[in-house]
Motif scaffolding. Structure first.
Motif: not given
Length: 536
Positions: A340-347, A400-406, A298-303, A309-313
């Motif tokens: 994701g950064d939204q999940a980190v922020e929530m914790l 390599d997938g991280y560069v594409k997705d984030y 779960k990210t604060r901004e879309p992929y 899409d910005s993930g699952v909570l």
């Protein structure tokens, strides 16, 4: 006093806060008794002392994997390895080879596929798996452990129809209204439990995992969970029977319905720290979001790869507070899977909220993964005195997938240099079997910050070899309140050690993947010796 073992002529990296390096170490039974130059250690020896000539090789504290799944790693070895397949056709053939040997009606279980590495560049579907068999239920788990595909028989057994509503925190993937067999997050977790392993299989898997981890120099594991309370029972039983040799710090959580598991733990009267130096109850743990490589975190901004899409909570903020705050109040260390950064922020909100109501000085609450942690969250991590548990080896396999997705967010993924500069203690975990168990791959990734294909992934977040080793040793002990017992090579501490086949501090950073383990010493005894194993 006479040493039972002495290690001499080595590069002894103590992993203490000064990054001290010595020549030799004396061990008496299960404890380190002296660290220093050769002549001092040799004074403590006799003809009964086993003297091991390191011949210039590195001696380190035993690696502490601060986040791994022993049961999942081990039971995977009982299934079909799809991690190296290049195509769906190859995956199908591997499954067919097992199907012809498997009685009808019994499960066929595969693991480790990655759609990004398949020539078809897509997920497996139920139609692909039906072509393997319709008389066996089949499940193939993606490498992240958060997504799977099942065939029609498995959907039937699970009672999943096209009209079934998605479970909280999960998705039954559909195409033109028809189920594709692809199950995401909670939907996968539910199906996986149908294909569960027996106690005998789990115990066999744990034994396999322990042996493999020992070969990699891992002497302690923070086990990050399996499914339900029986996982804790299996794990404790395996340690008691010495089928698992490592010291285990067991995170108390479940990969499915984690708040229910935490509530059971609170009701039991247990708290973090129950146990001994071999098996100990760790933090209460829940799941907030999904995986970084899925991507489902779960990210604060879309992929970057998908603006929709910005993930699952799995949990909202109130549910997270309601689960972990009572655990903290009762004396538990608390943590959560937060990628994701939204999940980190929530914790972090939960930790802040909890500490405001029930202040505690030395809580050492953790953040499992802390995958995307930009600068504003760094300051909150520091203020909360939380301990991130990053997984730099993910950068190597999934980069390599991280560069594409984030996109540019890769500069804030597992930001080890920023943690170090802000004096935030962080302990490295592999999250095996999601990626390689090998600590030296984690150290390589922490130091070099490049994918397998050489793509740079926030090079400014690289740390030194010494810092990476300390994060894989002392920091793991600190994250489990055990730094007085292990994690450094100092007199009085447990003799959990690893002998490498190189002098690692002299390595060029690009050569770190060439380093291996020659010997693992656990509790003062040689638990693994590469030379002897090679001779067998």
């Amino acid at each position: 006093m006479t040493a039972t073992k002495a290690f001499v002529n080595g590069q002894v990296f103590t992993s203490d806060e000064k990054y001290s390096v010595h020549e030799a170490v004396a061990v008496k039974d299960q404890y380190i008794v002296h660290v220093g130059p050769n002549h001092e250690v040799l004074k403590l020896t006799s003809d009964k002392t086993e003297i091991i000539d390191l011949e210039g090789r590195s001696l380190l504290p035993g690696f502490i994997d601060a986040h791994a799944h022993l049961e999942l790693y081990g039971t995977n070895q009982l299934g079909v390895n799809c991690k190296t397949v290049d195509s769906i056709l190859e995956l199908q053939q591997k499954l067919k080879d097992i199907a012809v040997q498997t009685p009808e009606g019994e499960w066929i279980k595969g693991w480790g596929y990655n759609q990004n590495h398949l020539i078809e560049e897509r997920h497996v579907t139920k139609w692909d798996l039906d072509a393997v068999s319709t008389s066996h239920p089949i499940i193939v788990v993606r490498t992240c452990g958060h997504i799977s595909c099942v065939n029609s028989k498995a959907l039937e057994l699970a009672g999943i129809t096209h009209a079934a509503p998605n479970p909280q925190g999960g998705t039954y993937n559909k195409q033109d209204g028809e189920l594709t067999g692809l199950l995401l997050e909670a939907a996968h977790m539910e199906a996986f439990q149908l294909a569960d392993y027996s106690e005998e299989e789990v115990m066999k898997g744990l034994e396999i995992a322990s042996a493999d981890f020992l070969k990699l120099g891992i002497t302690s594991v923070h086990d990050a969970g399996g499914y339900g309370t029986k996982h804790i029972r299996y794990l404790q039983k395996a340690v008691n029977e010495k089928r698992v040799k490592q010291r285990v710090y067991a995170l108390y959580g479940s990969l499915h319905e984690s708040p229910f598991m935490v509530d059971k733990g609170i009701q039991s009267g247990m708290i973090t720290g129950l146990g001994d130096e071999h098996f100990k109850i760790g933090p209460a743990k829940v799941f907030i979001d999904g995986s970084s490589s899925g991507p489902t975190c779960k990210t604060r901004e879309p992929y970057t790869s998908n603006a929709e899409d910005s993930g699952v909570l799995y949990l909202d903020q109130q549910s997270l507070n309601d689960s972990l705050s009572p655990a903290h109040q009762q004396g538990w260390q608390i943590t959560a899977h937060a990628m994701g950064d939204q999940a980190v922020e929530m914790l972090l909100h939960t930790i802040e909220h909890t500490l405001t109501i029930y202040p505690m000085d030395n809580h050492r609450h953790r953040i499992e993964h802390s995958g995307i942690t930009p600068n504003d969250l760094l300051q909150k991590v520091k203020a909360a005195r939380a301990i991130p548990i990053p997984n730099p080896a993910f950068l190597y396999e999934f980069g390599d997938g991280y560069v594409k997705d984030y996109g540019q967010r890769v500069h804030h993924m597992f930001p080890l240099k920023s943690f170090a500069e802000e004096q935030i203690p962080f302990a490295i975990g592999s999250d095996s079997p999601i990626t390689s168990t090998n600590p030296l791959i984690g150290i390589h990734a922490a130091v070099n910050r490049r994918s397998k294909n050489g793509a740079p992934l926030g090079l400014e977040q690289s740390i030194s070899i010494e810092e990476a080793i300390r994060a894989y040793t002392w920091a793991g002990a600190y994250a489990s309140f055990e730094e007085d017992q292990k994690g450094t090579i100092e007199a009085g501490k447990l003799a959990d050690l690893v002998v490498l086949d190189h002098a690692i501090l002299d390595c060029q950073t690009e050569d770190l993947l060439k380093v291996g383990v020659d010997m693992t010493i656990l509790n003062g005894e040689i638990a693994y010796h590469k030379q002897k194993e090679d001779m067998q």
